[in-house]
Design a protein around this motif. Sequence first.
Motif, PDB file in Angstrom:
ATOM      1  N   PRO A 364      70.379  79.450  28.037  1.00  0.00           N
ATOM      2  CA  PRO A 364      70.178  80.215  26.806  1.00  0.00           C
ATOM      3  C   PRO A 364      68.888  81.021  26.905  1.00  0.00           C
ATOM      4  N   LEU A 365      68.932  82.259  26.441  1.00  0.00           N
ATOM      5  CA  LEU A 365      67.754  83.111  26.586  1.00  0.00           C
ATOM      6  C   LEU A 365      66.606  82.622  25.703  1.00  0.00           C
ATOM      7  N   ALA A 389      79.188  71.808  36.172  1.00  0.00           N
ATOM      8  CA  ALA A 389      78.377  72.856  35.548  1.00  0.00           C
ATOM      9  C   ALA A 389      77.128  72.211  34.969  1.00  0.00           C
ATOM     10  N   ALA A 390      76.115  73.026  34.677  1.00  0.00           N
ATOM     11  CA  ALA A 390      74.857  72.481  34.161  1.00  0.00           C
ATOM     12  C   ALA A 390      74.333  73.366  33.043  1.00  0.00           C
ATOM     13  N   TYR A 391      73.502  72.756  32.216  1.00  0.00           N
ATOM     14  CA  TYR A 391      72.815  73.479  31.139  1.00  0.00           C
ATOM     15  C   TYR A 391      71.327  73.308  31.388  1.00  0.00           C
ATOM     16  N   ASP A 392      70.555  74.376  31.248  1.00  0.00           N
ATOM     17  CA  ASP A 392      69.105  74.239  31.429  1.00  0.00           C
ATOM     18  C   ASP A 392      68.378  75.224  30.512  1.00  0.00           C
ATOM     19  N   ASP A 393      67.442  74.686  29.738  1.00  0.00           N
ATOM     20  CA  ASP A 393      66.643  75.574  28.879  1.00  0.00           C
ATOM     21  C   ASP A 393      65.163  75.214  28.964  1.00  0.00           C
ATOM     22  N   THR A 394      64.785  74.626  30.103  1.00  0.00           N
ATOM     23  CA  THR A 394      63.433  74.056  30.170  1.00  0.00           C
ATOM     24  C   THR A 394      62.382  74.995  30.753  1.00  0.00           C
ATOM     25  N   ALA A 395      62.721  76.261  30.946  1.00  0.00           N
ATOM     26  CA  ALA A 395      61.710  77.197  31.475  1.00  0.00           C
ATOM     27  C   ALA A 395      62.116  78.613  31.088  1.00  0.00           C
ATOM     28  N   LEU A 400      64.425  79.861  35.554  1.00  0.00           N
ATOM     29  CA  LEU A 400      65.716  79.158  35.566  1.00  0.00           C
ATOM     30  C   LEU A 400      66.646  79.740  36.635  1.00  0.00           C
ATOM     31  N   TYR A 401      66.641  81.068  36.762  1.00  0.00           N
ATOM     32  CA  TYR A 401      67.447  81.704  37.816  1.00  0.00           C
ATOM     33  C   TYR A 401      67.014  81.216  39.194  1.00  0.00           C
ATOM     34  N   ARG A 402      65.682  81.214  39.413  1.00  0.00           N
ATOM     35  CA  ARG A 402      65.165  80.810  40.732  1.00  0.00           C
ATOM     36  C   ARG A 402      65.601  79.381  41.069  1.00  0.00           C
ATOM     37  N   ARG A 403      65.504  78.505  40.057  1.00  0.00           N
ATOM     38  CA  ARG A 403      65.905  77.109  40.276  1.00  0.00           C
ATOM     39  C   ARG A 403      67.352  77.010  40.740  1.00  0.00           C
ATOM     40  N   GLN A 404      68.211  77.785  40.103  1.00  0.00           N
ATOM     41  CA  GLN A 404      69.632  77.720  40.461  1.00  0.00           C
ATOM     42  C   GLN A 404      69.899  78.379  41.816  1.00  0.00           C
ATOM     43  N   ASP A 405      69.173  79.476  42.101  1.00  0.00           N
ATOM     44  CA  ASP A 405      69.336  80.129  43.413  1.00  0.00           C
ATOM     45  C   ASP A 405      69.023  79.154  44.537  1.00  0.00           C
ATOM     46  N   GLU A 406      67.976  78.372  44.307  1.00  0.00           N
ATOM     47  CA  GLU A 406      67.474  77.475  45.345  1.00  0.00           C
ATOM     48  C   GLU A 406      68.441  76.333  45.651  1.00  0.00           C
TER      49      GLU A 406
END
Length: 467
Positions: A364-365, A389-395, A400-406
């Motif tokens: 979520p933005l 699938a995952a949900y992340d709103d902690t940054a 958040l994009y970088r975390r998922q790319d990695e």
Amino acid sequence: MLARAAEDRPTAVPAPNFDVVASLAKRRGFVFPSSEIYGGMAGFWDYGPLGVELKNNVKAAWWRHMVQLRDDVVGIDAAIIMNPRVWEASGHVAGFSDPMVDCRSCQNRFREDDLKGPPSEIACPNCGNRGSLTEARQFNLMFATTVGPVADSSSVAYLRPETAQAMFVQFDNVATTTRRKLPFGIAQMGRSFRNEITPGNFIFRLREFEQMEMEFFVHPRDEDEWFAYWVEARHRWWTDVLRIDGARLRLRPHAADELSHYSKQTTDIEYEYPIGWSELEGVADRTDFDLKAHAAGSGKRLAIFDEESGDHLVPYVIEPAMGVDRAVLTVLVDGYEEEQLDKESRVMLRIAPALAPIKAAVLPLLRNRPELVERARRLTADLKALMPAAYDDTASIGKLYRRQDEIGTPYCITVDPESFDDGAATIRDRDSMTQERVSLDLIPQRISDLVAGRSAWEGVPREAPAP
Ligand code: GAP
């Protein structure tokens, strides 16, 4: 478009070294040293939350292609500990050994074939002392244990050093119960154990590892044809299904003096790791060596009725044998990329969507807007019904994009305030970073199609549907 970067990447880019990949694997929970709080144990590693997903996906890709999509291969799942006579008959008790050299000065041990010359002439690679290395002696790689309450020589058993033998020992049961005619195969995946003298290079050489092996039984006159078929089929699995860069793969036939005791011809599929070209998988022509050995050892007939001759014959065996952990390592090494963007760099695992531990992450933005968070969580639940699938709103969104790319997540979905006006959200592609706006209700199916279309999952690469 297929997911693998092989076509896009200049082949001159070297694979990252193992330390870089091991560090990412540790940081993001793919692979940890076994029993790390006690100092670890050489040759043993644990898979973390993301690693177990990746490993399971590799195994599923093999089982799907080697067993489920074929009419001529069936699977088994055998016990790790077998009657010890199995290992006498197979030749492992007498001959499954590596030549080992000791250093009298520093007490280190080496495999003779890792040394750069005869032990009597070279310095110890660890302490540098000359004349301190012993002559080579054979060291059996099987782990022994005892079975039952009395530990004596009659209760000694072995942890299997390969999964293959169960397929030979169960040949008659499988052939009879499934009413097989030649050619047909028996496949198995599972743990194997080898007391390697020099484990190392992260998860490349382990003492406990998993193998995926298939014994394909053929009429002796067809051995060369099937051997060529399986070398080609297995090479294609690495490039087309796992999407490993073909420029970093090669086929290497064994020279006569390096063939295993059971093999008439072997071709390795090798990958160009940072440590050099090394074996990923071997395809061996084991002839009738094993079935004959177990028939002699057990006194049972291991043969199949041949309608042509009206008699029983002992089939030949073509065996593709690979290590799961080495495949996971290869996926990580091959997918690892550091990309320089306009203002920053990003680390990315450009792996096939079918292998990715998480297929889609919902971000979520604005995390302080409850209605936005609620909609994003609902979308995550809808996605989870179809795929991991995952949900992340902690940054922040960039982070958040970088975390998922990695970790190789192929798609990120951003739910933003406009989602309430247009009922849509943005899907961002990991590799191209292109974005498309898709109706919220259609997103789960859209991601499903994208993952399936880009993974060559069913054997035939399929194009992603037009947007
Ligand atoms: N049944 C034949 C056989 O076991 P192998 O070449 O000894 O042949 C097959 O092993 C595959 O198992 C190798 O290509 C490698 O991928 C994997 N493997 C073997 N020893 C391993 C080890 N110590 N650690 C990790 N993987 C290993």
